[in-house]
Write an enzyme that holds these catalytic residues in place. Sequence first.
Site, PDB file in Angstrom:
ATOM      1  N   ALA A  61       0.836  -1.201   0.000  1.00  0.00           N
ATOM      2  CA  ALA A  61       0.000   0.000   0.000  1.00  0.00           C
ATOM      3  C   ALA A  61       0.874   1.256   0.000  1.00  0.00           C
ATOM      4  O   ALA A  61       2.040   1.223   0.404  1.00  0.00           O
ATOM      5  CB  ALA A  61      -0.914  -0.003   1.220  1.00  0.00           C
ATOM      6  N   GLY A 110       0.687  -5.147   1.386  1.00  0.00           N
ATOM      7  CA  GLY A 110      -0.623  -5.294   0.763  1.00  0.00           C
ATOM      8  C   GLY A 110      -0.579  -6.093  -0.520  1.00  0.00           C
ATOM      9  O   GLY A 110      -1.567  -6.736  -0.897  1.00  0.00           O
ATOM     10  N   GLU A 113      -0.855  -9.549   0.608  1.00  0.00           N
ATOM     11  CA  GLU A 113      -2.225  -9.803   1.052  1.00  0.00           C
ATOM     12  C   GLU A 113      -3.156  -9.997  -0.151  1.00  0.00           C
ATOM     13  O   GLU A 113      -4.084 -10.812  -0.094  1.00  0.00           O
ATOM     14  CB  GLU A 113      -2.702  -8.659   1.943  1.00  0.00           C
ATOM     15  N   GLU A 133       6.078  -3.802   6.486  1.00  0.00           N
ATOM     16  CA  GLU A 133       5.411  -2.715   7.199  1.00  0.00           C
ATOM     17  C   GLU A 133       5.480  -2.874   8.713  1.00  0.00           C
ATOM     18  O   GLU A 133       5.319  -1.897   9.456  1.00  0.00           O
ATOM     19  CB  GLU A 133       3.948  -2.582   6.760  1.00  0.00           C
TER      20      GLU A 133
END
Length: 217
Positions: A61, A110, A113, A133
């Site tokens: 992200a 992300g 994910e 992260e």
Amino acid sequence: MVVETRISGELGVIVINNPPANFLTVEVFHGLKDEFEQLQKNDEIKDIIFYAEGPSFSAGADVNAIFDLIKSGAREKVKETIWGLHEFFLAVDNSPKPTIAAVNGYCLGGGLELALVCDYILAVPSATFGFPEVGLGIIPGLGGTQRFPRKVGVKEATRLIMSARQIPAEKALEIGLVDRVIPGDFIEGIRDFISEVESGGVKTKECPALNPADADM
């Protein structure tokens, strides 16, 4: 255009093209959602592939953009965006059409994910996986803390998430995160894999038992 769809026979390939690292910005997520919904409506498409241009599948992200929204006081916007991402990931997770993450480079945060909500993860030998992260004090907030242990087991997931360590494709294959590492022509290798799945040549992996005691470091 940061996201586009390429049709190849019965394959619908959703391509992320947001250089330099294919960060999952709000614009990218909206593009992914729109293209995914269109492929679901297309009866000629049998399989959906998530792919990316450049050296990264996705480095995660856009954390700086999120921090900027928080600093500006737009907390409701952040909340709305995150819930929207969860809804999109759930839609992919529950897709009636098989989904594949074709990981061609860095697959972090992300991006990992996103890969985890797909039915299969295929990778080139140079691919790298991880949740960096955590080093910034941020947990994998889009289902990674649930889906990762289901894929590789609690012990391995705990070690990787809490250490923020990144692992190469072969290690990801070894622990069960990746379903196949494909040397050579990646696209042809993906087609071969799909043919094997359709013919029953690829066995479905059983999810590791989730024993909380395994989380001991």
